[in-house]
Design an enzyme around this catalytic site. Sequence first.
Site, PDB file in Angstrom:
ATOM      1  N   CYS A 119      53.406 -22.369 -19.483  1.00  0.00           N
ATOM      2  CA  CYS A 119      52.180 -21.665 -19.429  1.00  0.00           C
ATOM      3  C   CYS A 119      52.287 -20.644 -18.235  1.00  0.00           C
ATOM      4  O   CYS A 119      52.842 -19.744 -18.140  1.00  0.00           O
ATOM      5  CB  CYS A 119      51.065 -22.653 -19.321  1.00  0.00           C
ATOM      6  SG  CYS A 119      49.301 -21.976 -19.770  1.00  0.00           S
ATOM      7  N   HIS A 219      52.035 -25.825 -23.952  1.00  0.00           N
ATOM      8  CA  HIS A 219      52.142 -27.020 -23.278  1.00  0.00           C
ATOM      9  C   HIS A 219      52.835 -28.065 -24.123  1.00  0.00           C
ATOM     10  O   HIS A 219      52.313 -28.747 -24.869  1.00  0.00           O
ATOM     11  CB  HIS A 219      50.725 -27.683 -22.869  1.00  0.00           C
ATOM     12  CG  HIS A 219      50.164 -26.924 -21.847  1.00  0.00           C
ATOM     13  ND1 HIS A 219      50.194 -26.913 -20.315  1.00  0.00           N
ATOM     14  CD2 HIS A 219      49.624 -25.676 -21.629  1.00  0.00           C
ATOM     15  CE1 HIS A 219      49.675 -26.191 -19.650  1.00  0.00           C
ATOM     16  NE2 HIS A 219      49.350 -25.285 -20.307  1.00  0.00           N
ATOM     17  N   GLU A 221      54.366 -30.676 -23.012  1.00  0.00           N
ATOM     18  CA  GLU A 221      54.273 -32.069 -22.565  1.00  0.00           C
ATOM     19  C   GLU A 221      52.837 -32.661 -23.227  1.00  0.00           C
ATOM     20  O   GLU A 221      52.854 -33.887 -23.093  1.00  0.00           O
ATOM     21  CB  GLU A 221      54.001 -32.065 -21.067  1.00  0.00           C
ATOM     22  CG  GLU A 221      52.557 -31.706 -20.618  1.00  0.00           C
ATOM     23  CD  GLU A 221      52.434 -30.356 -20.690  1.00  0.00           C
ATOM     24  OE1 GLU A 221      51.138 -29.900 -20.244  1.00  0.00           O
ATOM     25  OE2 GLU A 221      52.809 -29.396 -21.068  1.00  0.00           O
TER      26      GLU A 221
END
Length: 240
Positions: A119, A219, A221
């Site tokens: 990001c 993202h 994660e």
Amino acid sequence: MVSNASEPVRPLIGVTSYLERARFGIWQEDCALLTRDYLDSVVRAGGVPVLLPPIGDGAAELAARLDGLILSGGPDVSPSRYGERRLPGTEATRPDRDAYEFALLTAALAADLPVLAICRGAQVLNAALGGTLHQHLPDHVGNDDHRPRPGRFGTTRVCLTPGSQVAAALGTSATVQCHHHQAVDKVAPDLSVTATAADGTVEAVEHRSREFVVGVQWHPEQVHTDDRLVTALVQAASHP
């Protein structure tokens, strides 16, 4: 990497963090902060995460001790970092974090570390290598789909370039978690675009000549059941 006969040493993955005022228990203090999702994803992928708050210098020393680097998400990059004046759409910036992460990225590239820039991290990667950013993406694409509401991630369908690192990890298309209002505009000379959204937003860039230097606007994660992209970083960081 050094290993013994019984168990290989897991790669050390530095993950950049915030410096923010935070409340916890009875305390309200300045803290080094990062959402746990980043750290858990590194552990699941087989690495050891190390938090890197934007304090002090010593970027080259840090890069020498790490096996890989994640540039995490966060606030807007200062337009001065890519040679433009600040427009009304740019939100609060963190000059200390910009300075720290630009220096750390430069040292990581000099040390030929594998890098996954997430990001804001992808924007840092592009700006540090000579590219520019859209300061407020809705002004260019005409929608708020990439940041649909505060405090919530939206989903974006991205098309990935065959033969790229992101495609090797995820295939030729993926639905990803995103929350951003800025994005790559002019692509840095050393980077190639390897993923885009339907509205033309650049969703991933990769270094043309490095083994694994990847920036993604989403993202990874956040998807706790899919660590393929972070695993790709950890595997690249595990090479002797």
